[in-house]
Design a protein around this motif. Structure first.
Motif, PDB file in Angstrom:
ATOM      1  N   ASP A   1      -6.759 -24.216  23.295  1.00 22.11           N
ATOM      2  CA  ASP A   1      -6.081 -22.548  23.029  1.00 22.11           C
ATOM      3  C   ASP A   1      -6.246 -22.051  25.210  1.00 22.11           C
ATOM      4  OD1 ASP A   1      -8.758 -23.295  24.173  1.00 22.11           O
ATOM      5  OD2 ASP A   1      -9.884 -21.138  22.981  1.00 22.11           O
ATOM      6  N   ARG A   2      -5.593 -23.107  25.659  1.00 20.48           N
ATOM      7  CA  ARG A   2      -6.252 -22.363  26.847  1.00 20.48           C
ATOM      8  C   ARG A   2      -4.161 -23.370  27.720  1.00 20.48           C
ATOM      9  NH1 ARG A   2     -10.420 -20.284  28.220  1.00 20.48           N
ATOM     10  NH2 ARG A   2     -11.929 -19.584  26.193  1.00 20.48           N
ATOM     11  N   GLY A   3      -4.009 -22.618  28.635  1.00 21.05           N
ATOM     12  CA  GLY A   3      -2.914 -23.595  29.077  1.00 21.05           C
ATOM     13  C   GLY A   3      -1.475 -23.326  28.635  1.00 21.05           C
ATOM     14  N   ASN A   4      -0.825 -24.584  28.219  1.00 17.75           N
ATOM     15  CA  ASN A   4       0.422 -24.679  27.894  1.00 17.75           C
ATOM     16  C   ASN A   4       0.353 -24.334  26.260  1.00 17.75           C
ATOM     17  OD1 ASN A   4      -0.147 -26.789  27.656  1.00 17.75           O
ATOM     18  ND2 ASN A   4       2.030 -27.469  28.468  1.00 17.75           N
ATOM     19  N   ALA A   5      -0.536 -24.404  25.693  1.00 16.89           N
ATOM     20  CA  ALA A   5      -1.080 -24.826  24.293  1.00 16.89           C
ATOM     21  C   ALA A   5       0.634 -23.737  23.812  1.00 16.89           C
ATOM     22  CB  ALA A   5      -2.211 -24.320  23.505  1.00 16.89           C
ATOM     23  N   CYS A   6       0.985 -22.694  23.648  1.00 17.49           N
ATOM     24  CA  CYS A   6       2.006 -22.255  22.903  1.00 17.49           C
ATOM     25  C   CYS A   6       3.361 -21.913  23.769  1.00 17.49           C
ATOM     26  CB  CYS A   6       1.302 -21.001  22.868  1.00 17.49           C
ATOM     27  SG  CYS A   6      -0.336 -21.206  21.776  1.00 17.49           S
ATOM     28  N   ILE A   7       3.201 -22.660  24.670  1.00 13.97           N
ATOM     29  CA  ILE A   7       5.316 -22.474  25.574  1.00 13.97           C
ATOM     30  C   ILE A   7       6.080 -22.860  24.606  1.00 13.97           C
ATOM     31  CG2 ILE A   7       4.892 -24.838  26.252  1.00 13.97           C
ATOM     32  CD1 ILE A   7       5.625 -23.978  29.301  1.00 13.97           C
ATOM     33  N   ARG A   8       5.097 -23.874  23.853  1.00 14.35           N
ATOM     34  CA  ARG A   8       7.012 -23.881  23.307  1.00 14.35           C
ATOM     35  C   ARG A   8       7.352 -22.887  21.851  1.00 14.35           C
ATOM     36  NH1 ARG A   8      10.195 -28.306  24.875  1.00 14.35           N
ATOM     37  NH2 ARG A   8       9.800 -29.479  26.125  1.00 14.35           N
ATOM     38  N   TRP A   9       6.746 -22.074  21.673  1.00 11.47           N
ATOM     39  CA  TRP A   9       6.368 -21.487  20.439  1.00 11.47           C
ATOM     40  C   TRP A   9       7.968 -20.812  20.569  1.00 11.47           C
ATOM     41  CZ3 TRP A   9       3.232 -21.407  15.899  1.00 11.47           C
ATOM     42  CH2 TRP A   9       3.432 -20.155  15.501  1.00 11.47           C
ATOM     43  N   PRO A  10       8.599 -19.835  18.973  1.00 12.28           N
ATOM     44  CA  PRO A  10       9.886 -20.091  18.831  1.00 12.28           C
ATOM     45  C   PRO A  10      10.014 -18.268  18.894  1.00 12.28           C
ATOM     46  CG  PRO A  10       8.655 -20.712  16.682  1.00 12.28           C
ATOM     47  CD  PRO A  10       8.091 -21.191  17.760  1.00 12.28           C
ATOM     48  N   ASP A  11       9.039 -17.435  18.617  1.00 13.42           N
ATOM     49  CA  ASP A  11       8.748 -16.661  18.406  1.00 13.42           C
ATOM     50  C   ASP A  11       9.116 -15.644  19.910  1.00 13.42           C
ATOM     51  OD1 ASP A  11       8.867 -13.695  17.135  1.00 13.42           O
ATOM     52  OD2 ASP A  11       6.832 -13.576  16.410  1.00 13.42           O
ATOM     53  N   ARG A  12      10.084 -15.266  20.318  1.00 12.19           N
ATOM     54  CA  ARG A  12       9.902 -15.138  21.389  1.00 12.19           C
ATOM     55  C   ARG A  12       9.864 -13.488  21.757  1.00 12.19           C
ATOM     56  NH1 ARG A  12      15.625 -17.329  23.827  1.00 12.19           N
ATOM     57  NH2 ARG A  12      15.578 -15.970  25.472  1.00 12.19           N
ATOM     58  N   THR A  13       9.415 -12.798  20.850  1.00 12.22           N
ATOM     59  CA  THR A  13       9.284 -11.060  20.890  1.00 12.22           C
ATOM     60  C   THR A  13       7.572 -10.962  19.721  1.00 12.22           C
ATOM     61  OG1 THR A  13      10.607 -10.543  18.180  1.00 12.22           O
ATOM     62  CG2 THR A  13      11.521 -10.872  20.361  1.00 12.22           C
ATOM     63  N   GLY A  14       7.521 -10.936  19.005  1.00 13.46           N
ATOM     64  CA  GLY A  14       6.106 -12.050  19.084  1.00 13.46           C
ATOM     65  C   GLY A  14       6.239 -10.055  17.897  1.00 13.46           C
ATOM     66  N   PRO A  15       4.816 -10.410  17.218  1.00 11.47           N
ATOM     67  CA  PRO A  15       4.057  -9.390  16.349  1.00 11.47           C
ATOM     68  C   PRO A  15       4.457  -8.115  17.126  1.00 11.47           C
ATOM     69  CG  PRO A  15       2.453 -10.682  16.133  1.00 11.47           C
ATOM     70  CD  PRO A  15       3.406 -11.291  17.230  1.00 11.47           C
ATOM     71  N   LYS A  16       3.798  -6.437  17.023  1.00 17.28           N
ATOM     72  CA  LYS A  16       3.465  -5.786  17.690  1.00 17.28           C
ATOM     73  C   LYS A  16       2.269  -5.465  16.617  1.00 17.28           C
ATOM     74  CE  LYS A  16       9.121  -3.660  17.588  1.00 17.28           C
ATOM     75  NZ  LYS A  16       9.679  -2.775  17.566  1.00 17.28           N
ATOM     76  N   GLN A  17       1.760  -5.159  17.816  1.00 18.37           N
ATOM     77  CA  GLN A  17       0.610  -4.618  17.130  1.00 18.37           C
ATOM     78  C   GLN A  17      -0.090  -3.663  18.499  1.00 18.37           C
ATOM     79  OE1 GLN A  17      -1.877  -8.669  16.780  1.00 18.37           O
ATOM     80  NE2 GLN A  17      -0.762  -9.281  17.445  1.00 18.37           N
ATOM     81  N   PRO A  18      -0.256  -1.946  17.400  1.00 17.15           N
ATOM     82  CA  PRO A  18       0.234  -1.370  18.120  1.00 17.15           C
ATOM     83  C   PRO A  18      -2.220  -0.617  18.187  1.00 17.15           C
ATOM     84  CG  PRO A  18       0.944  -0.746  16.376  1.00 17.15           C
ATOM     85  CD  PRO A  18       0.690  -1.832  16.336  1.00 17.15           C
ATOM     86  N   SER A  19      -2.505  -0.228  19.249  1.00 17.33           N
ATOM     87  CA  SER A  19      -4.030  -0.270  18.591  1.00 17.33           C
ATOM     88  C   SER A  19      -4.243   1.648  19.830  1.00 17.33           C
ATOM     89  CB  SER A  19      -4.845  -1.000  19.283  1.00 17.33           C
ATOM     90  OG  SER A  19      -4.610  -1.283  20.659  1.00 17.33           O
ATOM     91  N   THR A  20      -5.586   1.895  19.030  1.00 15.30           N
ATOM     92  CA  THR A  20      -6.508   2.907  19.835  1.00 15.30           C
ATOM     93  C   THR A  20      -7.150   2.395  20.819  1.00 15.30           C
ATOM     94  OG1 THR A  20      -7.671   3.336  17.963  1.00 15.30           O
ATOM     95  CG2 THR A  20      -5.678   4.592  17.966  1.00 15.30           C
ATOM     96  N   GLY A  21      -8.061   3.404  21.642  1.00 17.71           N
ATOM     97  CA  GLY A  21      -8.717   2.862  21.890  1.00 17.71           C
ATOM     98  C   GLY A  21     -10.173   2.503  21.901  1.00 17.71           C
ATOM     99  N   PHE A  22     -11.299   2.282  22.732  1.00 18.92           N
ATOM    100  CA  PHE A  22     -12.281   1.407  21.193  1.00 18.92           C
ATOM    101  C   PHE A  22     -13.299   2.651  21.352  1.00 18.92           C
ATOM    102  CE2 PHE A  22     -10.872  -2.504  24.293  1.00 18.92           C
ATOM    103  CZ  PHE A  22     -10.314  -3.017  23.493  1.00 18.92           C
ATOM    104  N   PRO A  23     -14.198   1.615  20.731  1.00 16.23           N
ATOM    105  CA  PRO A  23     -14.853   3.001  19.988  1.00 16.23           C
ATOM    106  C   PRO A  23     -15.707   3.416  20.862  1.00 16.23           C
ATOM    107  CG  PRO A  23     -15.650   1.256  18.610  1.00 16.23           C
ATOM    108  CD  PRO A  23     -14.183   0.891  19.392  1.00 16.23           C
ATOM    109  N   ASP A  24     -16.641   5.154  21.365  1.00 16.48           N
ATOM    110  CA  ASP A  24     -17.551   4.844  21.939  1.00 16.48           C
ATOM    111  C   ASP A  24     -19.592   4.879  20.596  1.00 16.48           C
ATOM    112  OD1 ASP A  24     -19.566   5.953  23.701  1.00 16.48           O
ATOM    113  OD2 ASP A  24     -18.648   7.983  24.078  1.00 16.48           O
TER     114      ASP A  24
END
Length: 459
Positions: free
Chosen positions: A342-365
Motif C-alpha cells: 500500500d506504499r510506494g508505486n503500487a497505484c502508479i498505473r491506476w487508470p482513473d486520472r481524476t479520481g472521485p470527489k470526496q468533500p468533507s467538513t472539519g473534525f469533531p471536537d
C-alpha cells in the motif's frame, strides 16, 4: 440496503449492500466490542473479525432495539463483492503487482469510484439514520482507524467519541519513513528487554544480509527472496510482536552463516513478493479488488495523478532517487519503499486520472483515544501521534511490548479494558496495568544445519 443517496461523489454508481437485522440480547462481549458496535477492518478489502456494525451507540442497547449486523463493507462478500481480475496467488514481483492493480482499475472503470472510504462511511451513516441514533462512539483498528477518521470528518455532528487502535493519519508518508524508524526502534527495544541480543549487531546483520540478497537472491517455490522480500519479512514479523519478532536475530544470523532454512520458512509463511508484501493467503475474508480500489482512490500519491503513466513513472523515479539510503537503513531505499503493497508505486498505473470527489467538513471536537503498539512497524506510534493531532482533543497511549493492534497481543486484557473504560467515560483511564505486559522472547541463533554456501558469511 442501498447506498445512502447523498453520495460522496454524485458520479458514483449505486451498489447494493447486504445486511441483516437481529433481535434479542446484545452480542457476547469481546473486550470493548460490545452492544451495537464492532471492530473495523484491519486493512482495505478485509472484513475484520467481530464486525457487527460500523458504529456503536454507547455500550448498552435497549433489549427491544434491533442490532444491525452488516455482513461486510461494500465490495466484500455479499455486499457486492468486487471482481476485477485479481486472484491468488498474487504476482511474484513488484512490477507484476503494480500492473495487476492497473488492470483491476481498467476492469472496474468508473465503478472503482464506488469503493472509497468516503462511500463506506456514508453507508455507515445510512445505518445510523435508519436506526434513529443521534451520536456514535466509533472504534477502528488499522485501516479501520482511517475509515473512522473519514466518517468523523464527513459526519462530525453524529460522533460522540473515537477510539483508534493502530492508527495512521489521512496524509501518511507513502515512502514509509516512519515505518523504517519504527523497525530500528523495535529491534533495539526487543534486544534491550530480552538482554540476550545486541540491537546494533542485529541491525548490522540485517544490513549485510540485505546487501547480499540484492545481488544473490534465494530461489524458492518459483519465487525469489531478494532484499525487498527481506524488508517485507522483517516489516511483517516485527508487527506481530510479541509472538514472532524474537525470531529475527536467529533467522538473519543463520542465513549469514549459510543456513537459509529459517529465512525461507518465513518467506513461505508470508509469501512476500520480490518487491511487495502482499500475502498469497489470508486468514480472514478478504477481497483484494476492493482493497486496491480503496488504496488507489484514497491514499496519497507520489506523482501527479492527472499526468500520463509515463510521466508519473519519471516523477516517482526522480523523487525516489533524491531520497537518502541511510533514511531506510538497514535496507536500501528501493527495497524498503517497495516492500509494502500500500506504499510506494503500487497505484502508479491506476487508470482513473481524476479520481472521485470526496468533500468533507472539519473534525469533531470530541474525546479521541489513540492506542499504539510499542513494537508495531505497520502503524507505528509516530503515525498514531500524527493521527491524534488531526483532532482537537486526543490522548495517545503506547502499549509496551506489543505490535500491530495491541489488544490482540495483550494476554492480560488490559488494553481492551482501557478502550472499554474510555468509551464508557470519555476520559483517559488509568494505564498502570500495562506495566505487567511481558517482553517478547528472543530466539538465539543455533549452529547452521547446512545450506547454500553462496549465502555464507565470509568474515
Amino acid at each position: 440496503m442501498r447506498h445512502h443517496p447523498r453520495a460522496a461523489d454524485p458520479r458514483t454508481p449505486r451498489i447494493r449492500q447486504h445486511g441483516r437485522r437481529l433481535r434479542g440480547d446484545p452480542a457476547p462481549r469481546r473486550g470493548p466490542h460490545q452492544g451495537d458496535g464492532g471492530r473495523q477492518p484491519r486493512r482495505p478489502g478485509r472484513l475484520g473479525p467481530g464486525v457487527r456494525a460500523a458504529v456503536r451507540h454507547h455500550l448498552q442497547r435497549p433489549a427491544h432495539r434491533p442490532r444491525p449486523a452488516p455482513r461486510g463493507t461494500r465490495g466484500i462478500g455479499r455486499s457486492g463483492s468486487v471482481q476485477c481480475g485479481i486472484t491468488f496467488p498474487l504476482p511474484a514481483t513488484r512490477d507484476g503487482f503494480v500492473r495487476l492493480a492497473a488492470a483491476c482499475g481498467q476492469n472496474l472503470g468508473t465503478r472503482a469510484r464506488a469503493y472509497t472510504s468516503a462511500e463506506t462511511a456514508d453507508d455507515f451513516d445510512a445505518v445510523r439514520q435508519k436506526l434513529g441514533i443521534d451520536r456514535l462512539d466509533l472504534l477502528g483498528q488499522s485501516y479501520g482507524t482511517y475509515l473512522m477518521t473519514v466518517y468523523a470528518q464527513r459526519h462530525p455532528a453524529h460522533v460522540r467519541s473515537v477510539v483508534l487502535s493502530s492508527a495512521y493519519p489521512l496524509a501518511f508518508d507513502m515512502w514509509a519513513r516512519p515505518n523504517a524508524r519504527a523497525a530500528r526502534r523495535t529491534v533495539h527495544l526487543m534486544c534491550e528487554r530480552a538482554k540476550s541480543c545486541n540491537g546494533d549487531k542485529v541491525l548490522t546483520d540485517i544490513s549485510h544480509l540485505s546487501t547480499r540478497l540484492r545481488t544473490h537472491p534465494i530461489p524458492y517455490d518459483g519465487r525469489k527472496l531478494d532484499d525487498t522480500a527481506l524488508a517485507s519479512i522483517i516489516y511483517n514479523t516485527a508487527s506481530q510482536a510479541p509472538t514472532a519478532v524474537g525470531d529475527i536475530p536467529a533467522m538473519v544470523r543463520t542465513a549469514l552463516k549459510g543456513d537459509t532454512t529459517l529465512l525461507v520458512k518465513a518467506a513461505r509463511d508470508q509469501s512476500p513478493m520480490s518487491g511487495s508484501s502482499a500475502l498469497a493467503q489470508r486468514d480472514e475474508p478478504f477481497n483484494p479488488g476492493q482493497a486496491v480500489s480503496v488504496m488507489c482512490n484514497d491514499y496519497p500519491t507520489l506523482w501527479n495523478r492527472q499526468a500520463p503513466v509515463n510521466t508519473r513513472l519519471r516523477q516517482f523515479a526522480a523523487k525516489r532517487a533524491a531520497l537518502k539510503d541511510r533514511t531506510f537503513w538497514p535496507f536500501g531505499k528501493t527495497a524498503w519503499t517497495s516492500a509494502m503493497n500500500d506504499r510506494g508505486n503500487a497505484c502508479i498505473r491506476w487508470p482513473d486520472r481524476t479520481g472521485p470527489k470526496q468533500p468533507s467538513t472539519g473534525f469533531p471536537d470530541v474525546p479521541v483515544l489513540v492506542v499504539s503498539g510499542e513494537l508495531d512497524t505497520n502503524t507505528p506510534t509516530e503515525e498514531g501521534r500524527q493521527a491524534a493531532r488531526q483532532f482537537p482533543h486526543s490522548t495517545v497511549i503506547e502499549v509496551p511490548n506489543t505490535g500491530h493492534v495491541a489488544e490482540d497481543h495483550d494476554p492480560t486484557g488490559c488494553t481492551s479494558g482501557i478502550e472499554t473504560a474510555f468509551i464508557r467515560t470519555r476520559q483517559a483511564p488509568a494505564t498502570t496495568c500495562l506495566t505487567k505486559l511481558p517482553a517478547p522472547p528472543v530466539h538465539l541463533a543455533t549452529r547452521p544445519s547446512g545450506g547454500d554456501s553462496r549465502y555464507a558469511d565470509k568474515e
